[in-house]
Design an enzyme around this catalytic site. Structure first.
Site, PDB file in Angstrom:
ATOM      1  N   SER A 188     -17.558 -20.292  11.943  1.00 30.22           N
ATOM      2  CA  SER A 188     -18.547 -19.290  12.330  1.00 30.22           C
ATOM      3  C   SER A 188     -17.839 -18.021  12.769  1.00 30.22           C
ATOM      4  O   SER A 188     -16.610 -17.953  12.835  1.00 30.22           O
ATOM      5  CB  SER A 188     -19.427 -19.820  13.447  1.00 30.22           C
ATOM      6  OG  SER A 188     -18.671 -19.832  14.644  1.00 30.22           O
ATOM      7  N   LYS A 189     -18.667 -17.066  13.096  1.00 30.40           N
ATOM      8  CA  LYS A 189     -18.169 -15.785  13.559  1.00 30.40           C
ATOM      9  C   LYS A 189     -17.275 -15.948  14.783  1.00 30.40           C
ATOM     10  O   LYS A 189     -16.292 -15.244  14.956  1.00 30.40           O
ATOM     11  CB  LYS A 189     -19.384 -14.914  13.921  1.00 30.40           C
ATOM     12  CG  LYS A 189     -19.191 -13.479  13.577  1.00 30.40           C
ATOM     13  CD  LYS A 189     -20.463 -12.713  13.773  1.00 30.40           C
ATOM     14  CE  LYS A 189     -20.089 -11.246  13.898  1.00 30.40           C
ATOM     15  NZ  LYS A 189     -21.209 -10.373  14.002  1.00 30.40           N
TER      16      LYS A 189
END
Ligand code: GLU
Length: 464
Positions: free
Chosen positions: A249-250
């Protein structure tokens, strides 16, 4: 016997912006094709219209082009086995679906969603996994447009195959089911289209993520039903987030790939980083050029164990590749990243400033933050105490007579630290903060020399 030419495909679905995981697949495919003097085929798998994202196909082209990953055949390039976009091959899938129907190897699915849901519940009550084939209709209706068509899995047997990464693999009949081949909208499913295309495009190797392992027996049974030989499967290791999450994820630093371009990562560093996420050549080498990767990459050396996406490692590799550039090369790459305040300065000055941070730079969008004070007076929050103000006063006296060469600056300031009976590091930190507004900067003497006498003296006077 001549070995047939390796043909390996990258087959993304345009359902979102390319992320590092997808690009890694493309990179592995490309490196392998180049290593083997084979062909890389780009196939756009756009059969799920509901999930398609506008612009995603162009984003794939642009991402791969930025990274220098070149395909030999593809929608924009053509080739002998096109079209290379699945939405342009619907008649081909239809033809094979009809062939299976005629052979009694496919049937129309007559059930409503509610009915299928009931079957699901029945299976659950009986504590059995839900398999559609347990509810296969005895006399299915004649197939017509709008009805899904299912493959009638002919042989409930155990399949064995050799995965190029994981070795001998097998799965029993529990992983075989009557899967949909044509959906009610007339589009093929992924499960069907990938088999048809890999065969017709003469693909020899299929690189896929672990999530596809469970489907391989289905594909093998379809290949068998069609009388075709299946390509070699190679399962890539998972990529886990560094923060422990299963899905990148980010938070792990995973971004749509072209954002790394905006941030000023070098393509070679991204390629180096992604190529070594789950692959190594058996040595301790960490930094690779593209040519080295092409020479060394083999599928057999992919790892089984998951790899970790560690953004710090990417930053380290990017820094290492930046250091390999000449100052001239770095300077030409740096042009989009200079702060507004640098525009009034000439190339010579900017290049000199860049030289001072070359060693430390991890990605190009750090340039403004690291260089701003060379172009404009910093908003300096440093407040010297009485003693430090005294040191700064003495510094001013000493610098008045300096010619501002690095050697002279060093001599004067070292002598001053002896006179003041204070450790050089302590004195230099106070001067650095007074002049740059920060505790970190390139070497003090180079910094003062680059800023020049007038600026340095004026800034110290403002603070002291
Ligand atoms: N179109 C599939 C995806 O993007 C590719 C899977 C495969 O490589 O076969 O997930």
């Amino acid at each position: 016997m001549s070995k047939s030419k390796i043909r390996i495909r990258y087959a993304p679905s345009p359902t979102g912006l390319q992320h590092p995981g997808g690009v890694r697949t493309a990179l592995f495919a490309w490196l392998y094709a180049r290593h083997e003097n084979g062909d890389m085929i780009l196939r756009i798998e756009d059969t799920d219209k509901s999930r398609e994202v506008e612009g995603a196909t162009e984003y794939i082209y642009e991402s791969l082009a930025w990274l220098g990953i070149e395909w030999d055949e593809g929608p924009d390039k053509g080739g002998e086995y096109g079209p290379y976009k699945q939405s342009e091959r619907l008649d081909i899938y239809r033809q094979y679906a009809m062939q299976l129907l005629e052979q009694g190897l496919a049937y129309a699915d007559p059930y409503t969603n509610e009915e299928v849901q009931q079957f699901r519940e029945q299976s659950q009550e009986a504590s059995k996994p839900f398999l559609f084939r347990d509810y296969r209709p005895d006399s299915p209706p004649e197939w017509k447009e709008g009805l899904p068509l299912r493959f009638k899995v002919p042989d409930l047997k155990t399949y064995e195959w050799e995965d190029a990464v994981r070795g001998q693999s097998k799965a029993g009949p529990e992983s075989l089911d009557d899967f949909i081949i044509l959906k009610s909208d007339g589009y093929p499913t992924y499960n069907f289209a990938n088999v048809i295309d890999d065969h017709l495009m003469k693909i020899t190797h299929v690189l896929r993520g672990e999530e596809y392992i469970a489907s391989i027996p289905k594909y093998l049974s379809l290949y068998e039903a069609l009388g075709w030989e299946a390509p070699i499967n190679a399962t890539m290791p998972l990529v886990l987030g560094s923060t422990g999450g299963k899905k990148l994820s980010k938070r792990d630093g995973s971004l749509p790939i072209l954002e790394y371009r905006t941030l000023g990562y070098l393509p070679v560093a991204i390629n180096n980083f992604l190529a070594t996420l789950g692959w190594n050549d058996g040595t301790e080498q960490e930094i690779y050029t593209i040519d080295e990767l092409k020479n060394k990459f083999t599928i057999e050396r992919l790892q089984k164990a998951p790899a970790r996406f560690d953004i710090e490692r990417l930053n380290y590799l990017n820094g290492a590749h930046i250091r390999k550039l000449s100052l001239q090369e770095l300077y030409s790459l740096s042009s989009p990243y200079w702060p507004e305040s640098s525009k009034d300065y000439d190339d010579g000055y900017r290049q000199k400033v860049l030289g001072l941070i070359h060693e430390r730079l991890k990605f190009l969008s750090e340039i403004p933050e690291l260089t701003e004070f060379f172009f404009t007076d910093p908003e300096n929050t440093f407040q010297p105490n009485e003693e430090q103000a005294e040191w700064l006063g003495r510094t001013l006296n000493s610098l008045e007579g300096s010619d501002f060469t690095e050697d002279d600056l060093e001599n004067r300031l070292r002598n001053l630290s002896i006179e003041l009976e204070v450790k050089p590091g302590k004195l230099f930190m106070v001067i650095r903060q007074a002049v740059t507004g920060s505790k970190v900067s390139p070497g003090l003497f180079e910094t003062l020399n680059t800023l020049g006498k007038d600026t340095v003296i004026q800034r110290i006077k403002t603070i002291a």
